[in-house]
Design a protein around this motif. Structure first.
Motif, PDB file in Angstrom:
ATOM      1  N   ARG A 107       0.252   3.026 -13.318  1.00 35.35           N
ATOM      2  CA  ARG A 107       0.123   3.262 -12.092  1.00 35.35           C
ATOM      3  C   ARG A 107       1.239   2.541 -11.075  1.00 35.35           C
ATOM      4  O   ARG A 107       1.899   2.673 -10.153  1.00 35.35           O
ATOM      5  CB  ARG A 107      -1.184   3.293 -11.353  1.00 35.35           C
ATOM      6  N   LEU A 108       1.127   1.352 -11.629  1.00 36.59           N
ATOM      7  CA  LEU A 108       1.898   0.127 -11.018  1.00 36.59           C
ATOM      8  C   LEU A 108       2.498  -0.787 -11.865  1.00 36.59           C
ATOM      9  O   LEU A 108       2.242  -1.229 -12.981  1.00 36.59           O
ATOM     10  CB  LEU A 108       0.780  -0.650  -9.995  1.00 36.59           C
ATOM     11  N   THR A 109       3.844  -1.096 -11.734  1.00 40.36           N
ATOM     12  CA  THR A 109       4.619  -1.827 -12.596  1.00 40.36           C
ATOM     13  C   THR A 109       4.952  -3.297 -11.820  1.00 40.36           C
ATOM     14  O   THR A 109       5.469  -3.241 -10.753  1.00 40.36           O
ATOM     15  CB  THR A 109       5.863  -1.269 -13.114  1.00 40.36           C
ATOM     16  N   LEU A 127       7.011  -4.954  -6.921  1.00 36.99           N
ATOM     17  CA  LEU A 127       6.157  -3.975  -7.506  1.00 36.99           C
ATOM     18  C   LEU A 127       6.900  -2.760  -7.466  1.00 36.99           C
ATOM     19  O   LEU A 127       7.606  -2.326  -6.612  1.00 36.99           O
ATOM     20  CB  LEU A 127       5.198  -3.966  -6.785  1.00 36.99           C
ATOM     21  N   VAL A 128       6.575  -1.740  -8.364  1.00 37.90           N
ATOM     22  CA  VAL A 128       7.247  -0.181  -8.348  1.00 37.90           C
ATOM     23  C   VAL A 128       5.736   0.470  -8.643  1.00 37.90           C
ATOM     24  O   VAL A 128       4.954   0.350  -9.306  1.00 37.90           O
ATOM     25  CB  VAL A 128       8.069  -0.109  -9.463  1.00 37.90           C
ATOM     26  N   GLY A 129       5.671   1.504  -7.596  1.00 39.86           N
ATOM     27  CA  GLY A 129       4.580   2.351  -7.865  1.00 39.86           C
ATOM     28  C   GLY A 129       5.006   3.521  -8.614  1.00 39.86           C
ATOM     29  O   GLY A 129       5.889   4.368  -8.395  1.00 39.86           O
ATOM     30  N   ASP A 130       4.042   3.737  -9.713  1.00 44.98           N
ATOM     31  CA  ASP A 130       4.780   4.803 -10.777  1.00 44.98           C
ATOM     32  C   ASP A 130       3.890   6.140 -10.563  1.00 44.98           C
ATOM     33  O   ASP A 130       4.160   7.120 -11.012  1.00 44.98           O
ATOM     34  CB  ASP A 130       4.340   4.178 -12.134  1.00 44.98           C
ATOM     35  N   ALA A 131       2.504   6.045 -10.219  1.00 46.99           N
ATOM     36  CA  ALA A 131       1.558   6.991 -10.049  1.00 46.99           C
ATOM     37  C   ALA A 131       0.654   6.785  -8.953  1.00 46.99           C
ATOM     38  O   ALA A 131       0.269   5.897  -8.599  1.00 46.99           O
ATOM     39  CB  ALA A 131       0.915   7.224 -11.536  1.00 46.99           C
ATOM     40  N   PRO A 132       0.472   8.094  -8.184  1.00 46.37           N
ATOM     41  CA  PRO A 132      -0.549   7.801  -6.756  1.00 46.37           C
ATOM     42  C   PRO A 132      -2.020   7.333  -7.273  1.00 46.37           C
ATOM     43  O   PRO A 132      -2.359   7.814  -8.292  1.00 46.37           O
ATOM     44  CB  PRO A 132      -0.328   9.263  -6.320  1.00 46.37           C
ATOM     45  N   GLY A 133      -2.332   6.600  -6.426  1.00 50.89           N
ATOM     46  CA  GLY A 133      -3.618   5.862  -6.542  1.00 50.89           C
ATOM     47  C   GLY A 133      -3.929   4.692  -6.112  1.00 50.89           C
ATOM     48  O   GLY A 133      -2.767   3.993  -5.933  1.00 50.89           O
ATOM     49  N   ARG A 134      -5.225   3.931  -6.444  1.00 50.28           N
ATOM     50  CA  ARG A 134      -5.405   2.766  -6.111  1.00 50.28           C
ATOM     51  C   ARG A 134      -5.511   1.844  -7.617  1.00 50.28           C
ATOM     52  O   ARG A 134      -6.375   2.466  -8.419  1.00 50.28           O
ATOM     53  CB  ARG A 134      -6.615   2.534  -5.213  1.00 50.28           C
ATOM     54  N   LEU A 141       1.901   1.061  -1.123  1.00 48.89           N
ATOM     55  CA  LEU A 141       3.380   1.246  -1.932  1.00 48.89           C
ATOM     56  C   LEU A 141       3.636   2.711  -2.188  1.00 48.89           C
ATOM     57  O   LEU A 141       2.748   3.375  -2.498  1.00 48.89           O
ATOM     58  CB  LEU A 141       3.182   0.325  -3.230  1.00 48.89           C
ATOM     59  N   ALA A 142       4.943   3.170  -1.666  1.00 52.97           N
ATOM     60  CA  ALA A 142       5.249   4.578  -1.847  1.00 52.97           C
ATOM     61  C   ALA A 142       5.684   4.797  -3.372  1.00 52.97           C
ATOM     62  O   ALA A 142       6.073   4.018  -3.821  1.00 52.97           O
ATOM     63  CB  ALA A 142       6.381   4.939  -1.042  1.00 52.97           C
ATOM     64  N   LEU A 143       4.959   5.872  -3.745  1.00 52.63           N
ATOM     65  CA  LEU A 143       5.336   6.510  -5.202  1.00 52.63           C
ATOM     66  C   LEU A 143       6.896   6.487  -5.295  1.00 52.63           C
ATOM     67  O   LEU A 143       7.614   7.016  -4.647  1.00 52.63           O
ATOM     68  CB  LEU A 143       4.706   7.711  -5.266  1.00 52.63           C
ATOM     69  N   GLY A 144       7.319   6.027  -6.304  1.00 56.91           N
ATOM     70  CA  GLY A 144       8.583   5.882  -6.843  1.00 56.91           C
ATOM     71  C   GLY A 144       9.404   4.838  -6.253  1.00 56.91           C
ATOM     72  O   GLY A 144      10.849   4.991  -6.103  1.00 56.91           O
ATOM     73  N   PHE A 145       8.791   4.129  -5.379  1.00 55.23           N
ATOM     74  CA  PHE A 145       9.589   3.099  -4.524  1.00 55.23           C
ATOM     75  C   PHE A 145       9.339   1.622  -5.355  1.00 55.23           C
ATOM     76  O   PHE A 145       8.129   1.439  -5.300  1.00 55.23           O
ATOM     77  CB  PHE A 145       9.366   3.285  -3.051  1.00 55.23           C
ATOM     78  N   ALA A 146      10.135   0.622  -4.891  1.00 55.67           N
ATOM     79  CA  ALA A 146       9.892  -0.809  -5.219  1.00 55.67           C
ATOM     80  C   ALA A 146       9.582  -1.596  -4.010  1.00 55.67           C
ATOM     81  O   ALA A 146      10.235  -1.300  -2.908  1.00 55.67           O
ATOM     82  CB  ALA A 146      10.979  -1.155  -6.116  1.00 55.67           C
ATOM     83  N   VAL A 190      -3.834  -2.292  -4.421  1.00 57.75           N
ATOM     84  CA  VAL A 190      -2.554  -1.930  -4.145  1.00 57.75           C
ATOM     85  C   VAL A 190      -2.814  -0.593  -4.282  1.00 57.75           C
ATOM     86  O   VAL A 190      -3.390   0.190  -5.072  1.00 57.75           O
ATOM     87  CB  VAL A 190      -1.600  -2.136  -5.327  1.00 57.75           C
ATOM     88  N   ASP A 191      -2.334   0.448  -3.092  1.00 58.31           N
ATOM     89  CA  ASP A 191      -2.267   1.555  -3.093  1.00 58.31           C
ATOM     90  C   ASP A 191      -1.089   2.597  -3.283  1.00 58.31           C
ATOM     91  O   ASP A 191      -0.242   1.917  -2.479  1.00 58.31           O
ATOM     92  CB  ASP A 191      -3.051   2.157  -1.433  1.00 58.31           C
ATOM     93  N   VAL A 192      -1.001   2.986  -4.233  1.00 58.35           N
ATOM     94  CA  VAL A 192       0.400   3.891  -4.326  1.00 58.35           C
ATOM     95  C   VAL A 192       0.248   5.271  -3.687  1.00 58.35           C
ATOM     96  O   VAL A 192      -0.803   6.090  -4.194  1.00 58.35           O
ATOM     97  CB  VAL A 192       0.703   4.069  -5.915  1.00 58.35           C
ATOM     98  N   VAL A 193       0.790   5.491  -2.752  1.00 58.71           N
ATOM     99  CA  VAL A 193       0.808   6.523  -1.878  1.00 58.71           C
ATOM    100  C   VAL A 193       1.980   7.697  -2.284  1.00 58.71           C
ATOM    101  O   VAL A 193       3.084   7.306  -2.357  1.00 58.71           O
ATOM    102  CB  VAL A 193       0.562   6.477  -0.551  1.00 58.71           C
ATOM    103  N   ASP A 194       1.650   9.038  -2.479  1.00 54.31           N
ATOM    104  CA  ASP A 194       2.558   9.996  -2.660  1.00 54.31           C
ATOM    105  C   ASP A 194       3.244  10.461  -1.340  1.00 54.31           C
ATOM    106  O   ASP A 194       2.660  10.964  -0.659  1.00 54.31           O
ATOM    107  CB  ASP A 194       1.881  11.239  -3.362  1.00 54.31           C
TER     108      ASP A 194
END
Lengths: 262, 186
Positions: free
Chosen positions: A179-181, A192-199, A144-149, A215-219
């Protein structure tokens, strides 16, 4: 005489040929699998909308999954009620059946007089995990990209990643809410919404059974809808109207975004 | 009191009909049912002998003759005219269950699986008629349930719970055997 016979044959063929479902093991009728609701992956077609009936039959049904079964007798045949062979395998609940344990579960159509008309068996499998489908494969992680749903449809799968039929109840929680909402969910579809990078891990409660999805939130500056996430992604601040283009590969998840999410 | 006297032929025919019905009934009865039927018919026959007017010597002789006929018929039936002696049950598997089942030497059915069979009783010397009724009954319905199929001699065996039991075979009301049956965990 020949013409009449031909018409009769065509008529009989027309009346007997068009049956949905699976013919019983004795050839005395047809069993039709029906979905209880749109959480059943078998009837939702994973993207083309919910149909309670389908012409085919599911290959595997998950333990805990609910479904209905109808029996259609042949022309001039007796109507029968569908019963379960063993409530230790498939149990009857009000107007539907529920898979209780893994193994082959027999269902039979029974006439009012008690006679067994026909039999069918379902392959009931334990839900080993949940995944998301991507390019025809089921994967156990989402990017998941940071800041994206992103809208993700979760699928119950076997240990061999075979998708299981059956309606389940779904609820979602995350390990790290910073990190994830989980913005919203509708059955197996979760936004899902990525709020902070990381797993982090998304916990999926599937009718009382707990599973996790990585879930990996990537910047990333620009979202890549065709990435490994298996989900179409939109900027969290722009949804639901401003959606990013969805490629053909993402069609399986297109419907998830159409429901608007947040 | 004078009882109406009927021609001897008619009376003998009537008694013969009773005996015939009795013999036919007995053929299809179990031992207990047969005993009940015999008791019932003996009352019936006693009523008939009363109706013959046994106080008259000629009628008494006639009654003795008829009684002798009844006894001879029953003895003949008991000695050699009974139904065939059950030997075994031939079983044909009708459906194609997704897992391994066995119906040849005893029944072995996995839990939750339904097996549909067609059965044919085999006699030791004589043979059974197609009209002979075959009934299967599970000794423990909580383990294995036997349900009738939609045709004669079709039965469904349903694996209800893991365990062992046996399936009783009855042919025309006579007990044949109890076939061992098990429900296995798949």
């Amino acid at each position: 005489m020949g013409v009449r016979a031909a018409f009769t044959l065509v008529g009989v063929a027309a009346l007997t040929a068009c049956h949905d479902g699976l013919q019983g093991e004795l050839g005395n009728g047809w069993f039709e699998y029906q979905c209880v609701n749109d959480t059943d992956t078998f009837c939702s077609d994973r993207g083309t909308g919910f149909r309670s009936r389908r012409a085919d039959f599911p290959e595997f049904v998950g333990v805990g999954g609910r479904f209905r079964m109808d029996y259609e007798p042949p022309l001039f045949g007796s109507a029968g009620q569908v019963r379960t062979a063993s409530s230790e395998r498939i149990a009857r609940r009000d107007d539907h059946f529920i898979v209780v344990s893994a193994g082959h579960g027999g269902l039979f159509a029974r006439e009012r007089s008690g006679q067994v008309l026909d039999v069918v068996h379902l392959d009931c499998r334990a839900v080993a995990n949940v995944g998301v489908e991507r390019d025809g494969e089921v994967r156990g992680s989402v990017e998941l990209a940071l800041g994206f749903a992103a809208s993700v449809r979760v699928l119950p799968v076997t240990s061999n990643d075979e998708v299981l039929a059956g309606a389940f109840s779904y609820s979602f929680t995350v390990d790290d809410p910073d990190r994830l909402t989980v913005r919203s969910h509708d059955g197996p579809r979760v936004r899902l919404v990525g709020d902070a990078p990381g797993r982090t891990r998304l916990h999926v409660n599937l009718s009382g059974q707990e599973f996790t999805l990585e879930v990996d939130v990537v910047d990333r500056q620009a979202p890549e809808p065709t990435g490994d996430s298996g989900a179409s992604q939109t900027p969290a601040t722009q949804e639901p109207d401003a959606q990013l283009p969805i490629t053909d590969d993402d069609a399986s998840f297109a419907e998830a975004d159409e429901d608007g999410g947040a | 009191m004078a009882w109406p006297v009927r021609p001897a032929q008619a009376r003998i025919a009537r008694v013969a009909r009773i005996v015939h019905r009795l013999a036919n009934g007995l053929r299809k009865d179990s031992a207990a049912q047969g005993l009940r039927r015999l008791t019932k018919y003996s009352h019936h026959l006693r009523g008939r002998t009363k109706a013959f007017g046994v106080e008259h010597p000629a009628r008494r002789r006639e009654v003795r003759r008829v009684s002798g006929l009844v006894a001879a018929t029953l003895s003949a039936w008991l000695l050699g005219c009974a139904g065939p002696d059950y030997e075994r049950l031939d079983v044909i598997l009708l459906n194609d269950p997704p897992t391994m089942v066995s119906v040849e030497e005893g029944f072995s059915v996995p839990l939750g699986v339904s097996v549909v069979i067609e059965v044919h009783p085999i006699a030791m010397s004589d043979h059974y008629d197609v009209d002979d009724q075959v009934r299967l009954a599970s000794r423990d319905e909580t383990v294995l349930t036997v349900l009738p199929g939609n045709r004669r001699r079709y039965f469904a065996l349903i694996g209800m719970a893991v365990g062992e039991t046996c399936v009783e075979v009855w042919v025309d009301g006579d007990f044949g055997e109890c076939i061992p049956a098990e429900v296995t965990d798949e």
